[in-house]
Design an enzyme around this catalytic site. Structure first.
Site, PDB file in Angstrom:
ATOM      1  N   GLY A  53       0.766  -1.248   0.000  1.00  0.00           N
ATOM      2  CA  GLY A  53       0.000   0.000   0.000  1.00  0.00           C
ATOM      3  C   GLY A  53       0.794   1.293   0.000  1.00  0.00           C
ATOM      4  N   ASP A 111      -4.072   1.042  11.254  1.00  0.00           N
ATOM      5  CA  ASP A 111      -5.456   0.775  11.683  1.00  0.00           C
ATOM      6  C   ASP A 111      -5.447   0.328  13.148  1.00  0.00           C
ATOM      7  OD1 ASP A 111      -8.019  -0.076  12.061  1.00  0.00           O
ATOM      8  OD2 ASP A 111      -8.097  -1.425  10.356  1.00  0.00           O
TER       9      ASP A 111
END
Ligand code: 5GP
Length: 181
Positions: A53, A111
């Site tokens: 990512g 996260d």
């Protein structure tokens, strides 16, 4: 995947709405790089970017770094441990030694913070002299009880995001804006 002139996009079965435009991302990335340039003016940096990512963020960030630096792209690979405790994850693809280096981890999004915690542990055990983290995005769980992230681009709640390197089921990494559910 369908692109449209509106602020929404369809990927697989899900509609995403535009959250952050490319120009705002670029401005933020320049700001993060300026902070790093100032904080690290007397040190060389060894960037460790976590794939997949972070590839787009890492590329844009590095273009704005003005001090001597190296970069290595790594993954956290899962493998079956010999113990019955299940799956372990280990850093994979680090081709140069980080021993004695000032490391900055580049993450796309934090996260829960589990990935980052594991990465920090691994880099410490490999002898990094110092370790900081820059993440373009951070979600609420990590803000509340994740590892320290020194440089954060944008704070999010808990929505799923896609674009600018981040995928939804393999698609959407090519989008230059960031979209959310
Ligand atoms: P953590 O270990 O902090 O819970 O998760 C970090 C990794 O989960 C990120 O590097 C990213 O690969 C993935 N991730 C977490 N949230 C999102 C999200 O909203 N969208 C996408 N595409 N990936 C996410």
């Amino acid at each position: 995947m369908q692109h449209s002139a509106t602020d929404s996009i369809l990927i697989h079965d899900r509609t995403f709405l535009r959250l952050i435009q490319h120009s705002a991302i670029q401005k933020k990335v320049r700001g993060l790089a300026e902070q790093i340039n100032s904080d690290y003016k007397d040190r060389n940096i060894f960037f460790v970017a976590i794939l997949n990512g972070s590839f787009m963020f890492a590329a844009d960030l590095l273009k704005n770094i003005q001090i001597e630096c190296r970069i290595s792209f790594v993954k956290l690979a899962s493998y079956k441990g010999t113990r019955s405790t299940g799956q372990l994850k280990a850093i994979f693809g680090l081709e140069e030694s980080v021993f004695g280096q000032h490391v900055i981890i580049i993450e796309d999004i934090v996260d829960t913070g589990l990935t980052l915690t594991k990465m920090i542990e691994d880099l410490k055990s490999l002898g990094a002299q110092s370790i900081d983290t820059v993440s373009l995005l951070r979600k609420k769980p990590a803000r509340e009880k994740g590892p320290e992230v020194k440089y954060v681009g944008f704070e999010l709640e808990q929505e799923f995001v896609v674009g600018y390197g981040l995928d939804y089921d393999g698609l959407g990494r090519n989008l230059s804006d960031i979209y959310h559910t």
